[in-house]
Design a protein around this motif. Structure first.
Motif, short mmCIF file in Angstrom:
data_model
loop_
_atom_site.label_atom_id
_atom_site.label_comp_id
_atom_site.label_asym_id
_atom_site.label_seq_id
_atom_site.Cartn_x
_atom_site.Cartn_y
_atom_site.Cartn_z
N SER A 198 0.83 -1.20 0.00
CA SER A 198 0.00 0.00 0.00
C SER A 198 0.86 1.25 0.00
O SER A 198 2.03 1.24 0.37
N ARG A 199 0.23 2.35 -0.42
CA ARG A 199 0.90 3.64 -0.41
C ARG A 199 1.19 4.09 1.02
O ARG A 199 2.23 4.72 1.29
N GLN A 200 0.30 3.76 1.94
CA GLN A 200 0.49 4.14 3.33
C GLN A 200 1.75 3.51 3.92
O GLN A 200 2.51 4.14 4.64
N LEU A 201 1.97 2.22 3.57
CA LEU A 201 3.18 1.55 4.03
C LEU A 201 4.43 2.17 3.41
O LEU A 201 5.46 2.34 4.06
N GLN A 202 4.33 2.52 2.13
CA GLN A 202 5.46 3.15 1.46
C GLN A 202 5.79 4.50 2.08
O GLN A 202 6.98 4.82 2.29
N ASP A 203 4.76 5.30 2.41
CA ASP A 203 5.00 6.59 3.04
C ASP A 203 5.72 6.42 4.38
O ASP A 203 6.64 7.19 4.71
N LEU A 204 5.31 5.41 5.15
CA LEU A 204 5.95 5.17 6.44
C LEU A 204 7.43 4.83 6.26
O LEU A 204 8.29 5.33 6.99
N LEU A 205 7.75 3.99 5.29
CA LEU A 205 9.14 3.61 5.06
C LEU A 205 9.97 4.80 4.59
O LEU A 205 11.13 4.96 4.99
N GLU A 206 9.37 5.67 3.77
CA GLU A 206 10.10 6.84 3.29
C GLU A 206 10.47 7.76 4.44
O GLU A 206 11.60 8.25 4.52
N VAL A 207 9.51 8.02 5.33
CA VAL A 207 9.78 8.89 6.47
C VAL A 207 10.83 8.25 7.38
O VAL A 207 11.70 8.94 7.93
N CYS A 208 10.78 6.92 7.53
CA CYS A 208 11.77 6.23 8.36
C CYS A 208 13.17 6.34 7.76
O CYS A 208 14.16 6.49 8.49
N LEU A 209 13.27 6.27 6.43
CA LEU A 209 14.57 6.43 5.80
C LEU A 209 15.14 7.83 6.06
O LEU A 209 16.33 7.99 6.32
N PHE A 210 14.27 8.82 5.99
CA PHE A 210 14.69 10.19 6.26
C PHE A 210 15.21 10.32 7.70
O PHE A 210 16.28 10.89 7.95
N ALA A 211 14.45 9.78 8.66
CA ALA A 211 14.86 9.86 10.06
C ALA A 211 16.10 9.02 10.31
O ALA A 211 16.97 9.39 11.11
N MET A 212 16.21 7.87 9.64
CA MET A 212 17.36 6.98 9.82
C MET A 212 18.66 7.70 9.44
O MET A 212 19.67 7.58 10.13
N GLN A 213 18.62 8.46 8.37
CA GLN A 213 19.81 9.17 7.92
C GLN A 213 20.20 10.27 8.90
O GLN A 213 21.38 10.48 9.19
N HIS A 214 19.22 11.00 9.43
CA HIS A 214 19.52 12.16 10.27
C HIS A 214 19.84 11.77 11.71
O HIS A 214 20.64 12.45 12.36
N LEU A 215 19.23 10.71 12.21
CA LEU A 215 19.48 10.32 13.60
C LEU A 215 20.75 9.48 13.75
O LEU A 215 21.26 9.35 14.85
N LYS A 216 21.21 8.87 12.65
CA LYS A 216 22.44 8.08 12.67
C LYS A 216 22.38 6.97 13.72
O LYS A 216 23.33 6.76 14.48
N VAL A 217 21.26 6.24 13.77
CA VAL A 217 21.12 5.20 14.78
C VAL A 217 21.44 3.81 14.23
O VAL A 217 21.56 2.86 15.00
N CYS A 218 21.56 3.66 12.91
CA CYS A 218 21.80 2.35 12.32
C CYS A 218 23.30 2.10 12.21
O CYS A 218 24.05 2.95 11.72
N ARG A 219 23.72 0.93 12.68
CA ARG A 219 25.12 0.53 12.56
C ARG A 219 25.33 -0.51 11.47
O ARG A 219 26.46 -0.81 11.10
N ILE A 220 24.25 -1.08 10.97
CA ILE A 220 24.32 -2.04 9.88
C ILE A 220 23.24 -1.70 8.86
O ILE A 220 22.40 -0.82 9.09
N GLN A 221 23.27 -2.37 7.74
CA GLN A 221 22.26 -2.17 6.69
C GLN A 221 21.23 -3.29 6.79
O GLN A 221 21.49 -4.42 6.39
N PRO A 222 20.05 -3.02 7.35
CA PRO A 222 19.07 -4.09 7.52
C PRO A 222 18.48 -4.53 6.18
O PRO A 222 18.32 -3.73 5.25
N LYS A 223 18.14 -5.80 6.10
CA LYS A 223 17.48 -6.35 4.91
C LYS A 223 15.99 -6.43 5.17
O LYS A 223 15.56 -6.86 6.24
N LEU A 224 15.19 -5.99 4.21
CA LEU A 224 13.74 -6.00 4.34
C LEU A 224 13.14 -7.15 3.55
O LEU A 224 13.56 -7.44 2.43
N LEU A 225 12.16 -7.81 4.15
CA LEU A 225 11.42 -8.88 3.48
C LEU A 225 9.93 -8.64 3.72
O LEU A 225 9.47 -8.66 4.86
N PHE A 226 9.19 -8.37 2.66
CA PHE A 226 7.75 -8.15 2.75
C PHE A 226 7.04 -9.50 2.75
O PHE A 226 7.20 -10.29 1.81
#
Length: 515
Positions: A150-178
């Motif tokens: 859904s578009r709603q799920l896509q919007d959530l992931l996009e906002v998370c990517l934005f926050a992920m870059q700015h907060l610098k909380v990820c130490r690895i690159q997670p793999k996503l499986l739908f």
């Protein structure tokens, strides 16, 4: 002292019993709990440290996210034999995890609270915090979703990517499986186009925000798995009541998904073995206590700074906000640091008024004229800046009114800071001039006193002791007046700290504008 009852175990034994309960009985433990959510304490870290000391195998973390009542807990229970609670409605509150051994690894499985719930506090911000928590603390994130992408799920992931870059909380690159549930048609390529479209949109959104999708998450063509309905139902011919049962087809498909994750019955490695070597060496994922400390640290960051970045609903809102911030920065830079800008005008005004003070003009009059002229400069600068902002926004009709008002508020801040800095600088100049005037007045006073005394004694010499006494009396009166004046201008530690912060913030903002 007071001793606990004999039937209560000591802390060391309690930790050992809890560790056995978690590890041997495969019982879930709660990492985030309460309202608002808060992370578990040192007790859990010490339990995981003891458990980690018993196992030298590599750690692999799998988490699941999805909307409320989408059977996330059921998915993990079927895949890994966990004991997460399942029920209709809101059954998982906060964040739970379960430990087990699989394929020679220590597997940590996380079950998150459902997204898009009416019962959870925080709304979109909470959804983003849960999703980002899973991505920042996992090697593999299962996105459990009923129906199509859904578009709603896509919007959530996009906002998370934005926050992920700015907060610098990820130490690895997670793999996503739908993992798409309740799919009747599970033939190859059914949702391939939807996944390719989602990846395209995520990549475009990342490019707009100057991010690289491949550096944040791993999302390839095989990142979709289709599952049939977990249960079938029919009417009992004897009782006329509806009966439900788990289907054999669902169990077989879940087994196939497990094999895909672990790479069983295939020449290629599974998702567990697909992590790059540098990710395996991340110190935050090396041991159980290290991972627990990392997870707690991530949640503290999300809880403190997440609301500032996760309140957006779509990537378009982020783009609009970024566009407005760039526009405000451009206008304020030109208005303050440009030719004949506010900075140069305030410097000219300060220089002129300081020269008038040096020319012995009355300080009260000069001070009044300075503050009046400065207020006029600030008003003119603010009026020009707002007019320029309105002109630029006329061609952007889609920007909401709330964002426009927010941009106007931000546009006022640099002007106000420049005004505060000018007033602070003028206060220092005025104080120096007043001190100089008082010293000059003291010299005049001493000269006049000596001349009057000389005339009164008809030119006779003045004894040294009498001169010293006269000087001490006059100097004491001068010191008393200085103390009174200093007492009126004395500042508290808080006022001094505010002035230091004012100067620091101005220099910092000026540096950012110059960049």
């Amino acid at each position: 002292g007071v001793r606990p009852p004999a039937e209560l175990p000591d802390p060391a034994r309690l930790k050992r019993l809890y560790g056995d309960w978690v590890w041997r009985l495969n019982c879930p433990m709660q990492l985030l709990f309460g309202s608002p959510l808060r992370s578990a304490g040192q007790f859990l870290v010490e339990v995981l440290r003891d458990l980690g000391a018993q196992s030298c195998s590599d750690l692999f973390v799998i988490s699941v996210i999805g909307i409320q009542s989408s059977a996330k807990s059921t998915l993990l229970n079927y895949l890994f034999g966990c004991g997460f609670a399942t029920s209709s409605g809101r059954c998982t509150r906060g964040l739970y995890c379960s430990l087990l051994r699989a394929q020679g690894r220590t597997l940590l499985v996380m079950d998150t609270e459902g997204l898009m719930s009416l019962e959870a506090e925080g709304g979109d911000v909470f959804d983003g915090q849960m999703a980002l928590m899973a991505m920042a603390c996992s090697h593999l994130v299962l996105i459990n979703h009923k129906g199509e992408l859904s578009r709603q799920l896509q919007d959530l992931l996009e906002v998370c990517l934005f926050a992920m870059q700015h907060l610098k909380v990820c130490r690895i690159q997670p793999k996503l499986l739908f993992v798409l549930r309740d799919q009747h048609d599970r033939s190859d390529g059914v949702h391939g186009d939807a996944l390719r479209l989602m990846r395209k949109h995520l990549a475009e959104a990342s490019n707009h925000l100057d991010l690289r999708l491949d550096e944040l998450i791993s999302l390839d063509a095989g990142s979709v798995f289709l599952l049939p309905s977990a249960f079938a139902s029919d009417l009992d011919p004897n009782t006329g009541r509806e009966v439900r049962w788990s289907t054999e087809l669902f169990a077989q498909e879940m087994l196939r998904l497990r094999r895909k994750i672990f790479g069983e019955d295939s020449g290629a490695g599974g998702l567990v073995d697909a992590s790059p070597g540098d990710e395996k060496g991340a110190p935050e994922f090396s041991t159980l206590p290290d991972w627990c400390l990392h997870a707690m640290s991530v949640w503290r960051v999300l809880d403190r700074y997440g609301p500032n970045l996760l309140h957006y609903k779509t990537i378009q809102e982020i783009e609009v906000q970024k566009e407005l911030e760039d526009l405000v920065k451009q206008i304020s830079t030109q208005a303050i640091n440009g030719e004949s800008g506010l900075a140069s005008e305030t410097k000219r005004l300060l220089a002129m008024c300081t020269q008038r003070l040096s020319d012995s003009e009355p300080s009260e009059q000069v001070d009044t004229e300075f503050r009046s002229s400065l207020a006029t400069l600030l008003e003119n600068c603010m009026a020009k800046s707002l007019a320029e902002l309105d002109r630029c926004l006329q061609a952007r009709s889609k920007i909401p009114e709330a964002r426009r008002e927010e941009a106007k508020r931000k546009l006022r801040m640099p002007t106000e800071y420049q005004g505060d800095l000018a007033r602070y600088t003028w206060t220092l100049c005025l104080s120096e001039a007043v001190d100089r005037d008082h010293l000059r007045a003291l010299k005049v006073h001493f000269k006049k006193t000596v001349e009057e005394l000389w005339q009164a004694r008809s030119g006779q010499s003045l004894p040294e002791e009498q001169a010293r006494q006269m000087f001490a009396a006059e100097w004491g009166a001068f010191e008393d007046k200085c103390r009174e004046r200093f007492a009126r201008t004395e500042k508290s530690r808080r006022q001094l700290a505010e002035e230091v912060c004012l100067v620091f913030n101005h220099v910092l903002r000026q540096h950012r504008h110059e960049e």
